[in-house]
Design a protein around this motif. Structure first.
Motif, short mmCIF file in Angstrom:
data_model
loop_
_atom_site.label_atom_id
_atom_site.label_comp_id
_atom_site.label_asym_id
_atom_site.label_seq_id
_atom_site.Cartn_x
_atom_site.Cartn_y
_atom_site.Cartn_z
N ALA A 182 49.97 87.67 18.25
CA ALA A 182 49.27 88.62 17.41
C ALA A 182 48.44 89.66 18.07
O ALA A 182 48.25 90.85 18.07
CB ALA A 182 48.25 88.05 16.51
N THR A 215 58.92 88.67 15.59
CA THR A 215 58.15 88.75 14.40
C THR A 215 57.71 90.15 14.16
O THR A 215 57.34 90.65 13.01
CB THR A 215 57.19 87.74 14.26
OG1 THR A 215 56.36 87.80 15.38
CG2 THR A 215 57.60 86.36 13.99
N ALA A 218 55.17 93.37 14.17
CA ALA A 218 53.75 93.58 13.64
C ALA A 218 53.24 92.65 12.74
O ALA A 218 52.24 92.23 12.60
CB ALA A 218 53.38 94.77 13.25
N ASP A 219 54.29 91.69 11.94
CA ASP A 219 53.73 90.81 11.00
C ASP A 219 53.32 89.34 11.45
O ASP A 219 53.22 88.42 10.82
CB ASP A 219 54.85 90.83 9.99
CG ASP A 219 54.97 92.05 9.18
OD1 ASP A 219 53.95 92.74 9.01
OD2 ASP A 219 56.27 92.48 8.82
N ALA A 222 51.68 86.00 12.52
CA ALA A 222 50.63 85.45 12.45
C ALA A 222 49.58 85.02 13.41
O ALA A 222 50.14 84.78 14.39
CB ALA A 222 50.81 84.20 11.41
N SER A 243 54.28 81.72 11.87
CA SER A 243 55.09 82.89 11.70
C SER A 243 56.46 82.62 11.40
O SER A 243 57.23 83.38 11.24
CB SER A 243 54.95 83.48 13.20
OG SER A 243 53.73 83.90 13.87
#
Length: 433
Positions: A75, A265, A267-268, A270, A276
């Motif tokens: 992240a 993943t 930008a999304d 987790a 994720s």
């Protein structure tokens, strides 16, 4: 028998008054003060502390360092982009390797309180992560306070051994569990996705950028306990081996895990990263990682409790006994510290926000800033005495600058994030993030 604090002669006390060469090839000042051994004479002691082998110390540091830091890295890279993220991961990792090599020479009286608070906040981060893990496994909003209390009780039970040597095998279990959990997440993401739109650089505001930098720095902030591991080594001169084991593992694993999870993943991603890969995989991954989440926190709790225990009983036979007073005092100290940590975890129930705050308040100084100051102080008058000294002066000045920036901007960013986060619900039964 009564243990006593023993003076260990300084290795340079009998040297000439002129500047001398250290074992690391650096010019050093003579007349360094004598060191004291807080554990005293252990020849006939019932409990012996200084029995830790270098690889056991390395595993303890691996378990403590990699546990939570790795879960925030994907992240963090998503927040600032792949290129700046890798630069920070590698750059701060190399700087942390150097500063870890220097740690250990500072006044316990001056920094003891700060170190203790640092450890308590780290303990809180593990209670919070334990709560997040159980929330994910149960799959619905369950009372986070209850999960936090469960984490507190488990941590207290595992904190009962008073020597690090008895906890070294737990650290091996801890590392294996987090490694397997991360591998499960990466493999599942590789099967589920074809790869996301990876951005070399991301336009981020100040808060997002600094929060990402703080989360990356958090993965290297365990230097505050390194000197504790040194104190319990059979031969403290073996510490560089333990440090090399730690840093070679964590930098490599951080880069691979952060890049792979971010790639699949985008930008999304987790945070913590184990969430994720979807509900089922996240439950499996968190289940596998639970030993790490608990054990690594317990190691921090052990060091925090020992810092108080040694202050109270150093120079007495309680240090080496298993009677009711000794054990009762140890349990009481550990319980009090874990209660404080639980309160902090419930007060700041957002994973990234708590990690960033820890970095800003403590990691910025204990990992980077103080170390540079110690080196400059120990080498005062020799900063520009040779090309090597000039390079080291610049390097340690850089460490101080990094510490100041992480502290000032990190406090602003983490404070803003805590204030503006609408999902933060302190001391509630809401699902913790």
């Amino acid at each position: 028998m009564r243990s006593e604090i023993v003076d260990i002669p300084s290795p340079v006390e009998n040297e000439p008054t002129q500047d001398t060469e250290s074992q690391h090839g650096e010019i050093e000042k003579p007349g360094l003060p004598e060191r004291q051994d807080a554990f005293g004479d252990e020849t006939n002691a019932e409990i012996k502390y200084k029995v830790l082998k270098w690889w056991q110390g390395g595993l303890l540091m691996v378990a403590e360092t990699i546990s939570l830091g790795i879960l925030s890295l994907p992240a963090a890279i998503a927040g600032i982009g792949l290129v700046p993220g890798l630069i920070l991961l590698i750059g701060l990792g190399l700087l942390a390797t150097y500063t870890g090599y220097l740690m250990g020479r500072f006044g316990r009286e001056l920094f003891g309180t700060g170190q203790l608070l640092f450890l308590i906040f780290l303990m809180a981060s593990h209670i919070l992560t334990f709560t997040v893990a159980l929330n994910s496994i149960t799959g619905h909003a369950t009372c986070s306070i209850v999960f936090g209390l469960v984490g507190l009780i488990l941590s207290l039970i595992l904190s009962l051994p008073r020597t690090l040597e008895k906890m070294s095998w737990l650290s091996l279990v801890s590392f294996i569990s987090i490694f397997v959990a991360v591998m499960v997440t990466m493999i599942a993401l590789g099967i589920q996705n074809n790869g996301a739109a990876v951005k070399p650089v991301v336009e981020a505001n100040l808060v997002t950028g600094i929060m990402s930098a703080c989360n990356i720095a958090f993965s290297y902030v365990s230097h505050n306990t390194f000197f504790t591991f040194m104190a319990e080594l059979k031969d403290p001169k073996d510490f560089p081996k333990a440090l090399a084991l730690l840093q070679s593992i964590d930098i490599a694993l951080y880069i691979v895990a952060a890049v792979v999870i971010y790639y699949y993943t985008g930008a999304d991603v987790a945070s913590p990263a184990l969430g994720s890969a979807g509900l089922l995989i996240s439950r499996i991954a968190y289940g596998i990682a639970l030993p790490t989440i608990v054990i690594a926190g317990v190691i921090n709790g052990h060091v925090a409790a020992k810092s108080l225990y040694v202050r109270i009983f150093a120079g007495t036979d309680r240090m080496h006994k298993r009677d009711w007073v000794a054990m009762g005092s140890w349990v009481g100290i550990a319980f009090g510290l874990w209660v404080i940590a639980w309160v902090i975890a419930e007060a700041i129930p957002v994973f990234n926000n708590l990690l960033s705050l820890i970095t800003a308040l403590f990691g910025s100084w204990f990992t980077f800033g103080f170390t540079g100051m110690f080196w400059l102080h120990m080498n005062k008058g020799l900063w520009f005495s040779s090309p090597k000294k000039i390079m080291l002066t610049l390097l340690n000045s850089l460490a101080i600058c990094v510490g100041v920036i992480l502290c000032v901007l990190g406090l602003y960013a983490s404070g803003s994030a805590i204030h503006n986060n609408p999902t933060s619900a302190s001391f509630s039964c809401a699902k913790t993030e």
